[in-house]
Every structure is written in C-alpha cells, then in structure tokens.
Write a protein that holds these residues in place. Structure first.
Motif, PDB file in Angstrom:
ATOM      1  N   ARG A  84       0.853  -1.187   0.000  1.00 21.71           N
ATOM      2  CA  ARG A  84       0.000   0.000   0.000  1.00 21.71           C
ATOM      3  C   ARG A  84       0.893   1.243   0.000  1.00 21.71           C
ATOM      4  O   ARG A  84       1.850   1.330   0.763  1.00 21.71           O
ATOM      5  CB  ARG A  84      -0.859  -0.023   1.263  1.00 21.71           C
ATOM      6  CG  ARG A  84      -1.803   1.134   1.410  1.00 21.71           C
ATOM      7  CD  ARG A  84      -2.568   1.047   2.715  1.00 21.71           C
ATOM      8  NE  ARG A  84      -1.736   1.068   3.886  1.00 21.71           N
ATOM      9  CZ  ARG A  84      -1.272   2.168   4.464  1.00 21.71           C
ATOM     10  NH1 ARG A  84      -1.541   3.348   3.936  1.00 21.71           N
ATOM     11  NH2 ARG A  84      -0.522   2.104   5.539  1.00 21.71           N
ATOM     12  N   LEU A  85       0.605   2.179  -0.887  1.00 22.43           N
ATOM     13  CA  LEU A  85       1.384   3.416  -0.935  1.00 22.43           C
ATOM     14  C   LEU A  85       0.842   4.390   0.098  1.00 22.43           C
ATOM     15  O   LEU A  85      -0.357   4.639   0.171  1.00 22.43           O
ATOM     16  CB  LEU A  85       1.319   4.051  -2.321  1.00 22.43           C
ATOM     17  CG  LEU A  85       1.971   3.276  -3.453  1.00 22.43           C
ATOM     18  CD1 LEU A  85       1.856   4.047  -4.747  1.00 22.43           C
ATOM     19  CD2 LEU A  85       3.419   2.989  -3.141  1.00 22.43           C
ATOM     20  N   SER A  86       1.731   4.943   0.881  1.00 23.06           N
ATOM     21  CA  SER A  86       1.328   5.905   1.899  1.00 23.06           C
ATOM     22  C   SER A  86       1.839   7.293   1.520  1.00 23.06           C
ATOM     23  O   SER A  86       2.759   7.417   0.706  1.00 23.06           O
ATOM     24  CB  SER A  86       1.898   5.485   3.262  1.00 23.06           C
ATOM     25  OG  SER A  86       3.299   5.564   3.226  1.00 23.06           O
ATOM     26  N   VAL A  89      27.163  15.324   1.986  1.00 20.15           N
ATOM     27  CA  VAL A  89      25.765  15.737   2.151  1.00 20.15           C
ATOM     28  C   VAL A  89      24.841  14.855   1.305  1.00 20.15           C
ATOM     29  O   VAL A  89      23.785  14.416   1.775  1.00 20.15           O
ATOM     30  CB  VAL A  89      25.598  17.230   1.785  1.00 20.15           C
ATOM     31  CG1 VAL A  89      24.132  17.629   1.701  1.00 20.15           C
ATOM     32  CG2 VAL A  89      26.318  18.100   2.804  1.00 20.15           C
ATOM     33  N   MET A  90      25.249  14.574   0.079  1.00 21.73           N
ATOM     34  CA  MET A  90      24.431  13.720  -0.783  1.00 21.73           C
ATOM     35  C   MET A  90      24.345  12.300  -0.227  1.00 21.73           C
ATOM     36  O   MET A  90      23.287  11.678  -0.254  1.00 21.73           O
ATOM     37  CB  MET A  90      25.000  13.680  -2.204  1.00 21.73           C
ATOM     38  CG  MET A  90      24.857  14.976  -2.961  1.00 21.73           C
ATOM     39  SD  MET A  90      23.148  15.498  -3.158  1.00 21.73           S
ATOM     40  CE  MET A  90      22.526  14.162  -4.138  1.00 21.73           C
ATOM     41  N   SER A  91      25.451  11.785   0.305  1.00 20.42           N
ATOM     42  CA  SER A  91      25.442  10.438   0.884  1.00 20.42           C
ATOM     43  C   SER A  91      24.498  10.362   2.074  1.00 20.42           C
ATOM     44  O   SER A  91      23.703   9.422   2.190  1.00 20.42           O
ATOM     45  CB  SER A  91      26.856  10.034   1.308  1.00 20.42           C
ATOM     46  OG  SER A  91      27.696   9.939   0.193  1.00 20.42           O
ATOM     47  N   ALA A  92      24.563  11.359   2.951  1.00 19.83           N
ATOM     48  CA  ALA A  92      23.675  11.369   4.117  1.00 19.83           C
ATOM     49  C   ALA A  92      22.213  11.513   3.695  1.00 19.83           C
ATOM     50  O   ALA A  92      21.332  10.799   4.191  1.00 19.83           O
ATOM     51  CB  ALA A  92      24.068  12.503   5.053  1.00 19.83           C
ATOM     52  N   GLY A  93      21.943  12.421   2.777  1.00 21.29           N
ATOM     53  CA  GLY A  93      20.565  12.627   2.319  1.00 21.29           C
ATOM     54  C   GLY A  93      19.994  11.418   1.604  1.00 21.29           C
ATOM     55  O   GLY A  93      18.844  11.020   1.840  1.00 21.29           O
ATOM     56  N   TYR A 118      16.320   4.758   3.304  1.00 21.28           N
ATOM     57  CA  TYR A 118      15.798   4.055   4.475  1.00 21.28           C
ATOM     58  C   TYR A 118      14.350   4.449   4.757  1.00 21.28           C
ATOM     59  O   TYR A 118      13.500   3.599   5.019  1.00 21.28           O
ATOM     60  CB  TYR A 118      16.669   4.341   5.700  1.00 21.28           C
ATOM     61  CG  TYR A 118      16.221   3.590   6.924  1.00 21.28           C
ATOM     62  CD1 TYR A 118      16.422   2.224   7.028  1.00 21.28           C
ATOM     63  CD2 TYR A 118      15.583   4.234   7.975  1.00 21.28           C
ATOM     64  CE1 TYR A 118      16.012   1.519   8.144  1.00 21.28           C
ATOM     65  CE2 TYR A 118      15.168   3.541   9.090  1.00 21.28           C
ATOM     66  CZ  TYR A 118      15.393   2.184   9.173  1.00 21.28           C
ATOM     67  OH  TYR A 118      14.969   1.493  10.271  1.00 21.28           O
ATOM     68  N   GLY A 119      14.050   5.745   4.681  1.00 20.53           N
ATOM     69  CA  GLY A 119      12.689   6.210   4.937  1.00 20.53           C
ATOM     70  C   GLY A 119      11.686   5.686   3.923  1.00 20.53           C
ATOM     71  O   GLY A 119      10.584   5.272   4.278  1.00 20.53           O
ATOM     72  N   ALA A 120      12.050   5.688   2.642  1.00 19.57           N
ATOM     73  CA  ALA A 120      11.135   5.196   1.608  1.00 19.57           C
ATOM     74  C   ALA A 120      10.901   3.704   1.754  1.00 19.57           C
ATOM     75  O   ALA A 120       9.760   3.233   1.681  1.00 19.57           O
ATOM     76  CB  ALA A 120      11.696   5.516   0.223  1.00 19.57           C
ATOM     77  N   LEU A 131       6.313  11.178  -0.091  1.00 20.20           N
ATOM     78  CA  LEU A 131       7.194  12.275   0.335  1.00 20.20           C
ATOM     79  C   LEU A 131       8.665  11.863   0.250  1.00 20.20           C
ATOM     80  O   LEU A 131       9.502  12.608  -0.268  1.00 20.20           O
ATOM     81  CB  LEU A 131       6.843  12.709   1.761  1.00 20.20           C
ATOM     82  CG  LEU A 131       7.754  13.773   2.355  1.00 20.20           C
ATOM     83  CD1 LEU A 131       7.570  15.090   1.628  1.00 20.20           C
ATOM     84  CD2 LEU A 131       7.485  13.939   3.833  1.00 20.20           C
ATOM     85  N   TRP A 132       8.991  10.662   0.761  1.00 24.07           N
ATOM     86  CA  TRP A 132      10.384  10.182   0.698  1.00 24.07           C
ATOM     87  C   TRP A 132      10.845  10.053  -0.740  1.00 24.07           C
ATOM     88  O   TRP A 132      11.993  10.366  -1.074  1.00 24.07           O
ATOM     89  CB  TRP A 132      10.541   8.849   1.424  1.00 24.07           C
ATOM     90  CG  TRP A 132      10.589   8.977   2.908  1.00 24.07           C
ATOM     91  CD1 TRP A 132       9.695   8.469   3.800  1.00 24.07           C
ATOM     92  CD2 TRP A 132      11.581   9.647   3.695  1.00 24.07           C
ATOM     93  NE1 TRP A 132      10.074   8.786   5.084  1.00 24.07           N
ATOM     94  CE2 TRP A 132      11.224   9.509   5.049  1.00 24.07           C
ATOM     95  CE3 TRP A 132      12.737  10.350   3.387  1.00 24.07           C
ATOM     96  CZ2 TRP A 132      11.981  10.048   6.074  1.00 24.07           C
ATOM     97  CZ3 TRP A 132      13.493  10.890   4.417  1.00 24.07           C
ATOM     98  CH2 TRP A 132      13.109  10.737   5.732  1.00 24.07           C
ATOM     99  N   MET A 133       9.974   9.565  -1.622  1.00 24.32           N
ATOM    100  CA  MET A 133      10.361   9.399  -3.019  1.00 24.32           C
ATOM    101  C   MET A 133      10.546  10.741  -3.722  1.00 24.32           C
ATOM    102  O   MET A 133      11.438  10.887  -4.554  1.00 24.32           O
ATOM    103  CB  MET A 133       9.323   8.545  -3.763  1.00 24.32           C
ATOM    104  CG  MET A 133       9.359   7.080  -3.365  1.00 24.32           C
ATOM    105  SD  MET A 133      10.997   6.327  -3.446  1.00 24.32           S
ATOM    106  CE  MET A 133      11.332   6.397  -5.186  1.00 24.32           C
ATOM    107  N   VAL A 134       9.726  11.726  -3.387  1.00 21.28           N
ATOM    108  CA  VAL A 134       9.910  13.061  -3.960  1.00 21.28           C
ATOM    109  C   VAL A 134      11.253  13.633  -3.518  1.00 21.28           C
ATOM    110  O   VAL A 134      11.999  14.211  -4.330  1.00 21.28           O
ATOM    111  CB  VAL A 134       8.735  13.986  -3.569  1.00 21.28           C
ATOM    112  CG1 VAL A 134       9.045  15.441  -3.854  1.00 21.28           C
ATOM    113  CG2 VAL A 134       7.473  13.563  -4.295  1.00 21.28           C
ATOM    114  N   LEU A 135      11.586  13.466  -2.239  1.00 23.76           N
ATOM    115  CA  LEU A 135      12.889  13.931  -1.754  1.00 23.76           C
ATOM    116  C   LEU A 135      14.031  13.183  -2.434  1.00 23.76           C
ATOM    117  O   LEU A 135      15.038  13.791  -2.822  1.00 23.76           O
ATOM    118  CB  LEU A 135      12.986  13.740  -0.239  1.00 23.76           C
ATOM    119  CG  LEU A 135      12.177  14.706   0.616  1.00 23.76           C
ATOM    120  CD1 LEU A 135      12.202  14.274   2.073  1.00 23.76           C
ATOM    121  CD2 LEU A 135      12.726  16.107   0.475  1.00 23.76           C
ATOM    122  N   LEU A 136      13.883  11.887  -2.605  1.00 26.41           N
ATOM    123  CA  LEU A 136      14.923  11.080  -3.243  1.00 26.41           C
ATOM    124  C   LEU A 136      15.126  11.488  -4.700  1.00 26.41           C
ATOM    125  O   LEU A 136      16.263  11.691  -5.151  1.00 26.41           O
ATOM    126  CB  LEU A 136      14.543   9.600  -3.158  1.00 26.41           C
ATOM    127  CG  LEU A 136      15.564   8.577  -3.611  1.00 26.41           C
ATOM    128  CD1 LEU A 136      16.799   8.638  -2.752  1.00 26.41           C
ATOM    129  CD2 LEU A 136      14.969   7.189  -3.560  1.00 26.41           C
TER     130      LEU A 136
END
Length: 147
Positions: free
Chosen positions: A78-80, A115-119, A125-127, A85-90
């Motif tokens: 199920r998409l939440s 910064v890119m590695s951390a982001g 992980y969030g997605a 949001l995580w995918m838009v950020l990614l």
C-alpha cells in the motif's frame, strides 16, 4: 499410538519487518552519493560512474525481487503519503540538486559527496521503511498482552 501429548513448538507471532536495515541504506546512500557527485564533477568519471550506477541499480532490483518472492504480502504494498514524500525527496536529490549544485573545487566536491550520501541514505531508508512498514504492524493494534 503414543500416550504422550504432542509437543507444541513455540510460535513467534510477531510479524517480520520487511524493510532493509539501516546499514544497507547507509552503504547504498554513500555509494550513490559519491558516485553521483563524481559523475557530475569529473568528465573522466563518466564511464566508471555509469558502471557503478548500473551495478547499484541491479543490486537494488535483485534484492527487491528476492524480497517480494520470499514475502507474498509484499507483492502489492500500500502506498502511503510518507512513501510519496520520501520518493519526492529522493528524486529531487538525484535529479535537480545534482544539476543545480555543481562543485568547482575539491572541498566542495567532498562536502557535496558527504551531504548527498547522508541525504540519500536517509531517503532510501525512509522510503523502504514507509513502503514495507505496514507489514510489520499488527492489524488490531496493541492488545493487553503487548502492554
């Protein structure tokens, strides 16, 4: 016929978590962050960067297919809104941010890679957790025995 009662093995009724551990997201995020930064910073890194990106994409694809074959409930997750949001950020980190923030000296390259590695690690992980996290929660909520 035996007079002994059948032994019952204890059954773990806790649902398994299907998302990847944090260290996998960290490895993938660091590999993607450094590769993407070098890919846009150095013209000579185009071929090795493309090979590294292809290997990462293949690794993620094979791991996702294997996870979905092992767990039937993961075939149609199920998409939440948090997943979106995580995918838009990614996607924004991989796309527009890479093109708009081009580093010019070695210090900027190192900072951008970190910064890119951390982001990317955080977004991966969030997605993954928001997509497969619904399988790890009990359907009925907490019971009296859980408290």
């Amino acid at each position: 016929m035996s007079s002994l009662p059948e032994e019952s093995a204890p059954v773990d009724d806790r649902p398994k978590r299907l998302w990847a551990p944090w260290w996998v997201a960290l490895i993938l995020g660091c590999a993607l962050g450094v590769t993407m930064t070098f890919l846009f910073a150095y013209k000579a890194f185009v071929i090795p960067g493309a090979i590294a990106m292809a290997a990462i994409i293949m690794l993620i694809t094979v791991a996702t297919i294997a996870r979905r074959q092992k767990h039937a409930q993961a075939l149609a997750p199920r998409l939440s809104p948090t997943y979106v949001l995580w995918m838009v950020l990614l996607v924004s980190l991989v796309g527009p941010v890479q093109v708009m923030l081009l580093p010019s000296n070695p210090q900027e390259i190192a900072i951008k890679a970190l910064v890119m590695s951390a982001g990317l690690s955080l977004c991966i992980y969030g997605a993954d957790r928001s997509l497969f996290g619904s399988f790890a929660r009990p359907k009925g909520g907490l019971t009296a025995s859980d408290a």
